[in-house]
Design an enzyme around this catalytic site. Structure first.
Site, PDB file in Angstrom:
ATOM      1  N   TYR A  18      11.129  35.999-106.349  1.00 25.73           N
ATOM      2  CA  TYR A  18      11.879  36.801-107.316  1.00 25.73           C
ATOM      3  C   TYR A  18      13.253  37.174-106.751  1.00 25.73           C
ATOM      4  CZ  TYR A  18      13.354  40.707-110.190  1.00 25.73           C
ATOM      5  OH  TYR A  18      14.095  41.544-110.986  1.00 25.73           O
ATOM      6  N   GLU A  41      10.334  45.807-116.615  1.00 24.70           N
ATOM      7  CA  GLU A  41      10.910  47.003-115.981  1.00 24.70           C
ATOM      8  C   GLU A  41      10.295  48.268-116.578  1.00 24.70           C
ATOM      9  OE1 GLU A  41      12.555  47.086-113.306  1.00 24.70           O
ATOM     10  OE2 GLU A  41      13.475  45.115-113.126  1.00 24.70           O
ATOM     11  N   TRP A  49       7.170  47.682-108.066  1.00 27.00           N
ATOM     12  CA  TRP A  49       7.602  46.441-108.699  1.00 27.00           C
ATOM     13  C   TRP A  49       6.654  45.292-108.355  1.00 27.00           C
ATOM     14  CZ3 TRP A  49       9.531  44.726-112.765  1.00 27.00           C
ATOM     15  CH2 TRP A  49      10.195  43.503-112.868  1.00 27.00           C
TER      16      TRP A  49
END
Length: 193
Positions: A18, A41, A49
Protein backbone atom coordinates in the site's frame (compact mmCIF):
# COMPACT_ATOMS: atom_id res chain seq x y z
CA UNK A 1 19.95 -3.14 0.91
CA UNK A 2 16.31 -2.71 1.93
CA UNK A 3 14.43 0.45 1.09
CA UNK A 4 13.77 2.92 3.87
CA UNK A 5 10.09 3.82 4.25
CA UNK A 6 7.90 6.17 6.25
CA UNK A 7 7.89 5.29 9.97
CA UNK A 8 4.22 4.22 10.02
CA UNK A 9 4.88 1.29 7.67
CA UNK A 10 5.28 -2.05 9.44
CA UNK A 11 6.79 -5.22 7.95
CA UNK A 12 3.32 -6.43 6.96
CA UNK A 13 3.41 -7.10 3.18
CA UNK A 14 -0.01 -5.48 2.71
CA UNK A 15 1.27 -2.31 4.41
CA UNK A 16 4.45 -2.23 2.32
CA UNK A 17 2.50 -2.73 -0.93
CA UNK A 18 0.00 0.00 0.00
CA UNK A 19 2.76 2.45 0.95
CA UNK A 20 4.95 1.73 -2.08
CA UNK A 21 2.27 1.57 -4.76
CA UNK A 22 -0.67 3.70 -3.62
CA UNK A 23 -0.15 6.11 -0.72
CA UNK A 24 0.68 9.59 -1.96
CA UNK A 25 0.31 8.70 -5.66
CA UNK A 26 -2.14 11.09 -7.38
CA UNK A 27 -5.29 9.34 -8.59
CA UNK A 28 -7.21 11.14 -11.32
CA UNK A 29 -10.23 10.00 -13.30
CA UNK A 30 -11.09 6.91 -11.24
CA UNK A 31 -14.22 7.67 -9.23
CA UNK A 32 -14.65 4.05 -8.18
CA UNK A 33 -11.21 4.04 -6.56
CA UNK A 34 -11.87 7.42 -4.92
CA UNK A 35 -15.08 6.02 -3.42
CA UNK A 36 -13.23 2.92 -2.27
CA UNK A 37 -10.61 4.96 -0.42
CA UNK A 38 -13.19 7.30 1.11
CA UNK A 39 -15.13 4.24 2.32
CA UNK A 40 -12.07 2.48 3.73
CA UNK A 41 -10.87 5.62 5.50
CA UNK A 42 -14.31 5.96 7.09
CA UNK A 43 -14.27 2.29 8.12
CA UNK A 44 -10.93 2.88 9.79
CA UNK A 45 -12.32 5.48 12.23
CA UNK A 46 -11.26 4.37 15.71
CA UNK A 47 -9.25 1.43 14.37
CA UNK A 48 -5.80 0.91 12.90
CA UNK A 49 -5.26 1.22 9.16
CA UNK A 50 -3.74 -2.27 9.01
CA UNK A 51 -7.02 -3.68 10.37
CA UNK A 52 -8.82 -2.27 7.33
CA UNK A 53 -6.10 -3.04 4.79
CA UNK A 54 -6.16 -6.70 5.77
CA UNK A 55 -9.91 -6.74 5.13
CA UNK A 56 -9.79 -4.75 1.88
CA UNK A 57 -10.62 -7.68 -0.39
CA UNK A 58 -13.52 -8.59 1.90
CA UNK A 59 -14.79 -5.02 1.63
CA UNK A 60 -14.54 -5.14 -2.16
CA UNK A 61 -16.56 -8.36 -2.20
CA UNK A 62 -19.12 -7.22 0.38
CA UNK A 63 -19.65 -3.77 -1.16
CA UNK A 64 -19.86 -4.74 -4.84
CA UNK A 65 -16.35 -3.51 -5.65
CA UNK A 66 -17.28 -0.05 -4.32
CA UNK A 67 -19.63 0.78 -7.19
CA UNK A 68 -21.61 3.79 -5.90
CA UNK A 69 -24.52 3.15 -8.30
CA UNK A 70 -25.03 -0.33 -6.86
CA UNK A 71 -24.43 0.61 -3.23
CA UNK A 72 -26.83 3.58 -3.34
CA UNK A 73 -29.67 1.09 -3.93
CA UNK A 74 -28.85 -1.28 -1.07
CA UNK A 75 -31.93 -2.55 0.78
CA UNK A 76 -32.51 -3.26 4.45
CA UNK A 77 -31.94 -6.93 3.62
CA UNK A 78 -28.50 -6.09 2.24
CA UNK A 79 -27.66 -4.16 5.43
CA UNK A 80 -28.69 -7.21 7.49
CA UNK A 81 -26.45 -9.42 5.34
CA UNK A 82 -23.53 -7.01 5.76
CA UNK A 83 -24.06 -7.02 9.53
CA UNK A 84 -23.47 -10.80 9.41
CA UNK A 85 -20.35 -10.57 7.22
CA UNK A 86 -17.34 -11.43 9.39
CA UNK A 87 -14.93 -10.20 6.71
CA UNK A 88 -15.73 -6.53 7.36
CA UNK A 89 -16.15 -4.29 10.40
CA UNK A 90 -19.74 -4.95 11.44
CA UNK A 91 -20.64 -1.52 12.74
CA UNK A 92 -24.15 -0.56 11.64
CA UNK A 93 -23.42 3.19 11.56
CA UNK A 94 -20.36 2.63 9.36
CA UNK A 95 -22.24 0.27 7.03
CA UNK A 96 -25.19 2.66 6.71
CA UNK A 97 -22.76 5.53 6.07
CA UNK A 98 -21.40 3.74 2.99
CA UNK A 99 -24.90 3.69 1.48
CA UNK A 100 -25.58 7.29 2.49
CA UNK A 101 -22.21 8.33 1.06
CA UNK A 102 -22.85 6.48 -2.21
CA UNK A 103 -26.02 8.54 -2.69
CA UNK A 104 -24.20 11.80 -1.90
CA UNK A 105 -21.30 10.71 -4.13
CA UNK A 106 -23.71 10.27 -7.07
CA UNK A 107 -25.09 13.76 -6.46
CA UNK A 108 -21.58 15.21 -6.65
CA UNK A 109 -20.95 13.28 -9.88
CA UNK A 110 -24.15 14.77 -11.29
CA UNK A 111 -23.21 18.30 -10.24
CA UNK A 112 -19.49 18.26 -11.15
CA UNK A 113 -19.36 15.60 -13.86
CA UNK A 114 -17.25 13.37 -11.60
CA UNK A 115 -16.17 13.11 -7.99
CA UNK A 116 -12.62 13.45 -9.30
CA UNK A 117 -13.36 16.98 -10.59
CA UNK A 118 -15.02 17.92 -7.33
CA UNK A 119 -12.37 16.71 -4.89
CA UNK A 120 -9.30 17.67 -6.92
CA UNK A 121 -10.81 21.12 -7.38
CA UNK A 122 -9.88 21.88 -3.78
CA UNK A 123 -6.18 21.84 -4.76
CA UNK A 124 -6.47 23.10 -8.33
CA UNK A 125 -5.72 19.53 -9.57
CA UNK A 126 -2.15 19.89 -8.27
CA UNK A 127 -0.93 17.62 -5.45
CA UNK A 128 0.44 19.26 -2.34
CA UNK A 129 3.95 17.92 -1.77
CA UNK A 130 5.12 18.33 1.79
CA UNK A 131 8.74 18.02 2.91
CA UNK A 132 8.40 16.58 6.40
CA UNK A 133 11.58 15.49 8.12
CA UNK A 134 10.00 12.88 10.34
CA UNK A 135 6.68 11.13 10.92
CA UNK A 136 5.91 13.24 14.00
CA UNK A 137 5.87 16.36 11.79
CA UNK A 138 2.95 15.11 9.68
CA UNK A 139 -0.32 16.66 10.86
CA UNK A 140 -3.47 14.62 11.50
CA UNK A 141 -5.60 17.33 9.90
CA UNK A 142 -5.22 20.71 8.24
CA UNK A 143 -7.38 23.72 7.44
CA UNK A 144 -7.92 22.21 3.98
CA UNK A 145 -9.07 18.84 5.38
CA UNK A 146 -11.45 20.75 7.68
CA UNK A 147 -12.82 22.63 4.66
CA UNK A 148 -13.33 19.44 2.64
CA UNK A 149 -14.90 17.68 5.63
CA UNK A 150 -17.33 20.55 6.15
CA UNK A 151 -18.31 20.57 2.49
CA UNK A 152 -18.77 16.78 2.33
CA UNK A 153 -20.93 16.82 5.46
CA UNK A 154 -23.01 19.65 4.02
CA UNK A 155 -23.57 17.43 0.96
CA UNK A 156 -24.82 14.54 3.10
CA UNK A 157 -21.70 12.45 3.77
CA UNK A 158 -20.87 10.89 7.13
CA UNK A 159 -17.66 9.45 8.61
CA UNK A 160 -15.78 12.24 6.83
CA UNK A 161 -14.31 14.26 9.70
CA UNK A 162 -11.17 16.37 9.15
CA UNK A 163 -8.80 13.55 10.20
CA UNK A 164 -10.51 11.04 7.89
CA UNK A 165 -10.42 13.61 5.08
CA UNK A 166 -6.72 14.23 5.61
CA UNK A 167 -6.01 10.48 5.46
CA UNK A 168 -8.15 10.28 2.32
CA UNK A 169 -6.18 13.14 0.75
CA UNK A 170 -2.95 11.26 1.49
CA UNK A 171 -4.41 8.01 0.15
CA UNK A 172 -5.36 9.50 -3.24
CA UNK A 173 -2.22 11.62 -3.57
CA UNK A 174 -3.81 15.03 -3.11
CA UNK A 175 -1.13 15.28 -0.45
CA UNK A 176 2.27 13.63 -0.58
CA UNK A 177 3.51 13.19 2.97
CA UNK A 178 6.40 10.76 2.42
CA UNK A 179 9.01 11.82 4.98
CA UNK A 180 12.59 12.78 4.12
CA UNK A 181 14.01 9.34 5.02
CA UNK A 182 11.57 7.51 2.72
CA UNK A 183 12.72 6.28 -0.68
CA UNK A 184 9.50 7.77 -2.11
CA UNK A 185 10.21 11.24 -0.72
CA UNK A 186 10.34 14.01 -3.28
CA UNK A 187 13.84 14.64 -1.94
CA UNK A 188 14.91 11.17 -3.16
CA UNK A 189 13.17 10.95 -6.53
CA UNK A 190 16.34 9.58 -8.13
CA UNK A 191 16.03 6.43 -5.97
CA UNK A 192 12.61 5.46 -7.35
CA UNK A 193 12.29 2.45 -9.57
Amino acid sequence: MSKERCAWVSEEPVYIAYHDKEWGNPVFGDDRYLFEMLTLEGAQAGLSWITILKRRENYRRAFDNFEPDVIADYSDEKIKALMQDEGIIRNRRKIESVIKNAKAFKQIQKEFGSFDHYVWGFVGREPIVNKWEKHEDVPAQTELSKQISKDLKKRGFSFVGPVICYSFMQAIGMINDHTANCFLSENKKDLRN
